[in-house]
Design an enzyme around this catalytic site. Structure first.
Site, PDB file in Angstrom:
ATOM      1  N   VAL A   1      40.768  46.519  42.241  1.00  0.00           N
ATOM      2  CA  VAL A   1      42.095  46.293  41.670  1.00  0.00           C
ATOM      3  C   VAL A   1      42.034  46.496  40.162  1.00  0.00           C
ATOM      4  O   VAL A   1      41.127  45.992  39.490  1.00  0.00           O
ATOM      5  CB  VAL A   1      42.605  44.876  41.995  1.00  0.00           C
TER       6      VAL A   1
ATOM      7  N   ASP B   1      33.439  37.101  40.652  1.00  0.00           N
ATOM      8  CA  ASP B   1      34.815  36.802  41.035  1.00  0.00           C
ATOM      9  C   ASP B   1      35.046  35.299  41.107  1.00  0.00           C
ATOM     10  O   ASP B   1      36.127  34.801  40.771  1.00  0.00           O
ATOM     11  CB  ASP B   1      35.161  37.465  42.368  1.00  0.00           C
TER      12      ASP B   1
ATOM     13  N   ASP C   1      39.595  31.218  48.102  1.00  0.00           N
ATOM     14  CA  ASP C   1      39.865  32.651  47.997  1.00  0.00           C
ATOM     15  C   ASP C   1      39.670  33.302  49.362  1.00  0.00           C
ATOM     16  O   ASP C   1      38.563  33.333  49.903  1.00  0.00           O
ATOM     17  CB  ASP C   1      38.922  33.277  46.969  1.00  0.00           C
TER      18      ASP C   1
ATOM     19  N   THR D   1      36.973  39.098  51.499  1.00  0.00           N
ATOM     20  CA  THR D   1      36.032  39.525  52.536  1.00  0.00           C
ATOM     21  C   THR D   1      35.280  38.319  53.077  1.00  0.00           C
ATOM     22  O   THR D   1      35.044  38.192  54.284  1.00  0.00           O
ATOM     23  CB  THR D   1      35.049  40.564  51.966  1.00  0.00           C
TER      24      THR D   1
ATOM     25  N   THR E   1      44.886  37.862  76.139  1.00  0.00           N
ATOM     26  CA  THR E   1      43.705  37.995  75.282  1.00  0.00           C
ATOM     27  C   THR E   1      44.064  38.054  73.804  1.00  0.00           C
ATOM     28  O   THR E   1      43.441  37.391  72.971  1.00  0.00           O
ATOM     29  CB  THR E   1      42.905  39.252  75.677  1.00  0.00           C
TER      30      THR E   1
END
EC number: 2.7.1.33
Length: 259
Positions: free
Chosen positions: A13, A109, A129, A132, A184
């Site tokens: 970013v 970060d 946060d 990932t 499912t």
């Protein structure tokens, strides 16, 4: 103008600031093969489409993907004639040093989010946060990072479930209508959504108990609003927390005569 760059494992970013004024933000997928020239063409094109001027005279980088940093440094050197600050490197000063075990390397970060949250919300914080990885960062009374928790991220968990169990499809995470799924897809969505609600509630409660004091919870990351649907998990959601923190760290270094 200041160019702030935050490189994660999934996205990179870029944001531009004119003093304390936020000018714009642009996002691209993280790819260590992308060259400085490609970054510049992409960024300058998007900025020109918004009829903005690219008058960059300072840069700061936060990266959890070390292989990308080299080309970002070249971008700043070649096209903006500036030496970028890189959070976590010795030449980038932090307002308050993290208080963790000796030799521990804290993700840049997390340091950036800690200071950005402290400046906006004061002391005694838990910064969640949704990236990932889903991280919980504990902010002390003076703004120092004093540790935290790392758990698999939402999308990473979905991908692992799909890859590890051939019969399970890849699904998009959403708030299910009810806990008990009758197919499912609904079962997976319920497991991920309610599992992460429980994760956040449980970890936050245990951090507060361990710290022995009230603590505000500040959320950031693209999926944060998904988990803020009437559950009172967060005191605030900050979309631009990392960029805000990067600007503050740059300004601190400038005040200290460093950059």
């Amino acid at each position: 103008m200041l160019l702030c760059i935050d490189t994660g494992n999934t996205n990179t970013v870029f944001s531009v600031w004119d003093g304390e004024k936020f000018v714009g933000l642009w996002r691209i997928s993280t790819d260590h093969r992308r060259t400085a020239d490609e970054y510049f063409v992409w960024l300058s094109t998007l900025i020109s489409l918004q009829k903005l001027e690219l008058n960059i005279d300072a840069c700061i980088i936060s990266s959890t993907a070390p292989r990308v940093v080299f080309n970002l440094r070249v971008l700043c050197n070649r096209y903006f004639d500036t030496r970028p600050l890189v959070v976590g490197k010795p030449d980038c000063l932090l307002p308050v040093a993290p208080r963790v075990d000796f030799g521990t390397v804290v993700g840049p970060d997390r340091l950036v989010n800690t200071w950005g949250a402290f400046e906006r919300h004061g002391p005694d914080l838990i910064v969640v946060d949704f990236g990932t990885a889903t991280t919980f960062d504990v902010v002390d009374t003076d703004g120092a990072y004093v540790g935290g928790v790392i758990a698999p991220g939402v999308n990473l968990s979905l991908e692992a479930l799909h890859m590890g169990a051939a019969s399970l499809p890849h699904v998009d995470v959403t708030m299910p209508a009810k806990v008990i799924g009758t197919n499912t897809v609904a079962c997976i969505q319920s497991g991920i959504f309610w599992g992460y609600i429980g994760l956040v509630q449980g970890v936050v409660d245990k951090i507060r108990l361990e710290r022995g004091r009230p603590m505000k919870v500040i959320a950031t990351g693209g999926l944060a609003p998904l988990f803020d649907q009437g559950f009172d998990l967060f005191d605030a959601i900050e979309d631009d927390l990392t960029m805000h923190g990067l600007r503050l760290i740059h300004d601190y270094n400038k005040e200290m005569g460093n950059g």
